[in-house]
Design a protein around this motif. Structure first.
Motif, mmCIF file in Angstrom:
data_model
loop_
_atom_site.group_PDB
_atom_site.id
_atom_site.type_symbol
_atom_site.label_atom_id
_atom_site.label_comp_id
_atom_site.label_asym_id
_atom_site.label_seq_id
_atom_site.Cartn_x
_atom_site.Cartn_y
_atom_site.Cartn_z
ATOM 1 N N ASP A 76 -2.551 5.867 -0.352
ATOM 2 C CA ASP A 76 -3.596 4.967 0.151
ATOM 3 C C ASP A 76 -3.667 5.000 1.682
ATOM 4 O O ASP A 76 -4.746 4.976 2.264
ATOM 5 C CB ASP A 76 -3.337 3.526 -0.304
ATOM 6 N N ASN A 104 2.780 6.615 6.488
ATOM 7 C CA ASN A 104 4.014 5.917 6.135
ATOM 8 C C ASN A 104 3.843 4.438 6.483
ATOM 9 O O ASN A 104 2.802 4.041 7.011
ATOM 10 C CB ASN A 104 5.239 6.537 6.831
ATOM 11 N N GLU A 105 4.858 3.634 6.190
ATOM 12 C CA GLU A 105 4.733 2.185 6.388
ATOM 13 C C GLU A 105 4.621 1.787 7.861
ATOM 14 O O GLU A 105 4.231 0.665 8.170
ATOM 15 C CB GLU A 105 5.879 1.443 5.710
ATOM 16 N N ALA A 137 -0.638 0.178 6.783
ATOM 17 C CA ALA A 137 -0.034 -0.050 5.468
ATOM 18 C C ALA A 137 -0.373 -1.426 4.899
ATOM 19 O O ALA A 137 -0.089 -1.714 3.747
ATOM 20 C CB ALA A 137 1.478 0.118 5.546
ATOM 21 N N MET A 192 0.848 -1.171 0.000
ATOM 22 C CA MET A 192 0.000 0.000 0.000
ATOM 23 C C MET A 192 0.902 1.246 0.000
ATOM 24 O O MET A 192 1.839 1.327 0.781
ATOM 25 C CB MET A 192 -0.889 -0.032 1.257
ATOM 26 N N ASN A 193 0.624 2.200 -0.882
ATOM 27 C CA ASN A 193 1.462 3.399 -0.957
ATOM 28 C C ASN A 193 1.000 4.467 0.043
ATOM 29 O O ASN A 193 -0.053 4.338 0.659
ATOM 30 C CB ASN A 193 1.511 3.947 -2.393
ATOM 31 N N THR A 194 1.799 5.509 0.176
ATOM 32 C CA THR A 194 1.485 6.528 1.190
ATOM 33 C C THR A 194 0.170 7.249 0.903
ATOM 34 O O THR A 194 -0.522 7.647 1.841
ATOM 35 C CB THR A 194 2.625 7.559 1.343
#
Length: 133
Positions: free
Chosen positions: A5, A51-52, A93, A1-3
């Protein structure tokens, strides 16, 4: 999942938290977190930055917390900066848990905190007949 999302999830969960009767969600500077508040009582915390490592920490029944950690060991960990028996932290994430499933967990956390209020206060909160300070 990107930032992007993750950011959408953070915004969605803030909006959902605010939609609950008498609830507020705001950035709490002293803790540097998004704070889910029901008349001064915490029912959740969430990372403000996408962030992750972003987390949402929610209250749940102790036996259910153990079960969720067993089912989702890569996503759900004992509550970060919270009582590990009563709180879980969920990694935002990861998408193994849907937004709807996490919203159900937000509602359970809210209801567990709501149950700590007197029956009269609970009725006032449910009917939003509370006066703001």
């Amino acid at each position: 999942m990107n930032t992007l999302d993750i950011q959408k999830r953070i915004e969605r969960f803030q909006e959902y938290g605010r939609s609950l009767p008498a609830a507020k969600v705001y950035f709490r500077e002293d803790w540097e977190t998004l704070y889910f508040d029901l008349l001064g009582k915490q029912f959740g915390m969430m990372s403000p930055e996408a962030n992750e490592k972003a987390l949402i920490t929610l209250k749940h029944f102790p036996e259910k917390n153990e079960e969720l950690r067993t089912i989702y060991p890569e996503i759900i960990i004992p509550g970060y900066y919270a009582n590990k028996k009563h709180w879980n932290s969920i990694m935002l994430a990861k998408d193994e848990l849907s937004d709807e499933e996490i919203e159900k967990m937000i509602l359970i956390s809210y209801e567990l905190v709501l149950a700590k209020f007197s029956k009269k206060q609970q009725e006032e909160i449910k009917h939003s007949v509370i006066e703001e300070d």
